[in-house]
Design an enzyme around this catalytic site. Structure first.
Site, short mmCIF file in Angstrom:
data_model
loop_
_atom_site.label_atom_id
_atom_site.label_comp_id
_atom_site.label_asym_id
_atom_site.label_seq_id
_atom_site.Cartn_x
_atom_site.Cartn_y
_atom_site.Cartn_z
N LYS A 215 37.61 33.53 -50.07
CA LYS A 215 37.34 32.39 -50.94
C LYS A 215 37.77 31.13 -50.20
CE LYS A 215 38.13 30.59 -55.60
NZ LYS A 215 39.31 30.16 -56.34
N HIS A 234 49.21 31.04 -61.31
CA HIS A 234 48.74 32.42 -61.45
C HIS A 234 49.44 33.29 -60.41
CE1 HIS A 234 46.58 30.86 -58.01
NE2 HIS A 234 46.30 32.11 -57.64
N ASP A 236 48.37 36.53 -57.77
CA ASP A 236 47.16 37.16 -57.23
C ASP A 236 47.08 38.61 -57.70
OD1 ASP A 236 46.71 34.80 -55.95
OD2 ASP A 236 47.04 35.55 -53.91
N HIS A 290 52.13 31.08 -58.41
CA HIS A 290 51.89 29.92 -57.54
C HIS A 290 50.73 29.10 -58.08
CE1 HIS A 290 49.51 33.30 -55.98
NE2 HIS A 290 48.65 32.42 -55.51
#
Length: 355
Positions: A215, A234, A236, A290
């Site tokens: 991404k 969020h 990962d 993060h």
């Protein structure tokens, strides 16, 4: 060509607006913690994201090798994020990957739109921006390009950028190098749990099934950076995430109750431990919360590669060796797909409750 549903953030940024649309403004309780990222990055007091030098990770000298592996394991347990240096991927290749991504994002928006994804129909690969499909209706200050880069047989080359011409060769070469770096890291993390070296790699799908999803995050200049986020807080979902960036700060980690801004370390790759490894290790390795800040002066670009287990084939749960009477399992068994759904459901509930 798929028509864009949300305006591209790049268009908003270049339109000359002085104030950002309300969908991009963060809730009041978040705003108090959003500072100027350049000021934040200069701070030297307080905890700092660890830098791990991998040059001795496979040293012949056992003492030297063990010291390196111990540092990596400690960073994975205490932080779950680190700057990797001497990681074995050449500066030249990394530069090619960055130049290719920047060149693509420098194309006119109408050129990029030829690669637009169609989130409504579930086609997330391609060029896109976040849709307000979460309960809070919040948007993030970023556009992105998302696609699977490894294994080779699972790539859909029809959506890979044709311009610049080096995009495909640079990305293919990088994916192979990154995949072998992932194996090295997973070996060290396995040994750190007292497991045989290949165990975590096997548990996340091995060479055939572990997916590398790339991404490119493009964060345009923002006229009111103190009100927005490039990406909201969020963790990962991946096993591991590897990140390159264009040396513009933005990444913040929530460590010991405070947001810590990651420094820009030259020639490094940022690595996150994702939820998948946190679950398999029964919480011994951390998946850290993060987020990404934006700024007025400089475009920030990051290249994230998420190493993900197959969605349905593997049941993720703490490995038996990580569980004992005193350390019961902290996570229920779920497929990767169910884990993602569970996170979305929880986020929706929280957003509804806060309304």
């Amino acid at each position: 060509m798929v028509t864009s549903v949300a305006p591209r953030v790049e268009s908003l940024s270049s339109s000359g607006i002085q104030s950002i649309p309300k969908e991009y403004i963060r809730p009041q309780e978040e705003l108090t913690s959003i500072g100027n990222v350049f000021e934040e990055e200069k701070k030297d007091e307080g905890p700092q994201v660890p830098t791990i030098d991998l040059k001795d990770i496979e040293s012949e000298d056992e003492v030297v090798r063990e010291r390196c592996r111990e540092e990596l394991k400690k960073a994975a347990m205490e932080w779950g994020v680190m700057h990797l240096v001497n990681h074995g991927i050449s500066d030249d290749l990394i530069n090619r990957v960055k130049v290719a991504g920047e060149t693509f994002f420098n194309l006119p928006i109408e050129e990029k739109e030829k690669y637009a994804n169609d989130q409504a129909s579930g086609m997330i690969a391609g060029y896109g921006s976040k849709l307000a499909n979460n309960a809070s209706g919040q948007l993030e200050w970023e556009d992105y390009f998302f696609h699977l880069i490894f294994p080779e047989d699972k790539r859909d080359m029809t959506i890979w950028p044709k311009t610049p011409s080096d995009y495909i060769p640079a990305t293919c070469e990088y994916s192979v190098k990154l995949r072998s770096l992932a194996t090295k890291i997973l070996s060290v993390l396995s040994l750190g749990l007292g497991l045989e070296e290949g165990r975590l790699e096997k548990e996340v799908g091995g060479m055939e099934e572990l997916l590398l999803q790339k991404k490119i995050n493009y964060y345009p200049k923002c006229p009111q950076p103190e009100l927005a986020l490039g990406v909201e807080a969020h963790t990962d979902v991946s096993a591991l995430t590897f990140i390159l960036h264009n040396m513009v700060p933005g990444l913040q980690l929530f460590y010991e109750g405070k947001w810590v801004t990651a420094k820009c370390v030259p020639n490094s790759i940022i690595m996150h431990i994702g939820d998948t490894i946190e679950i398999l290790s029964n919480g011994k390795y951390k998946s850290i919360l993060h987020r990404g800040l934006v700024n007025k002066e400089k475009v920030r670009i990051s290249w994230a590669v998420f190493c993900e287990p197959p969605k349905e084939k593997i049941i993720l749960k703490p490995l038996p060796e990580t569980v004992s009477e005193t350390e019961p399992p902290l996570f229920p068994p779920r497929t990767f797909s169910q884990h993602i759904q569970h996170k979305l459901f929880r986020k929706t509930q929280e957003a509804l409750l806060s309304k």
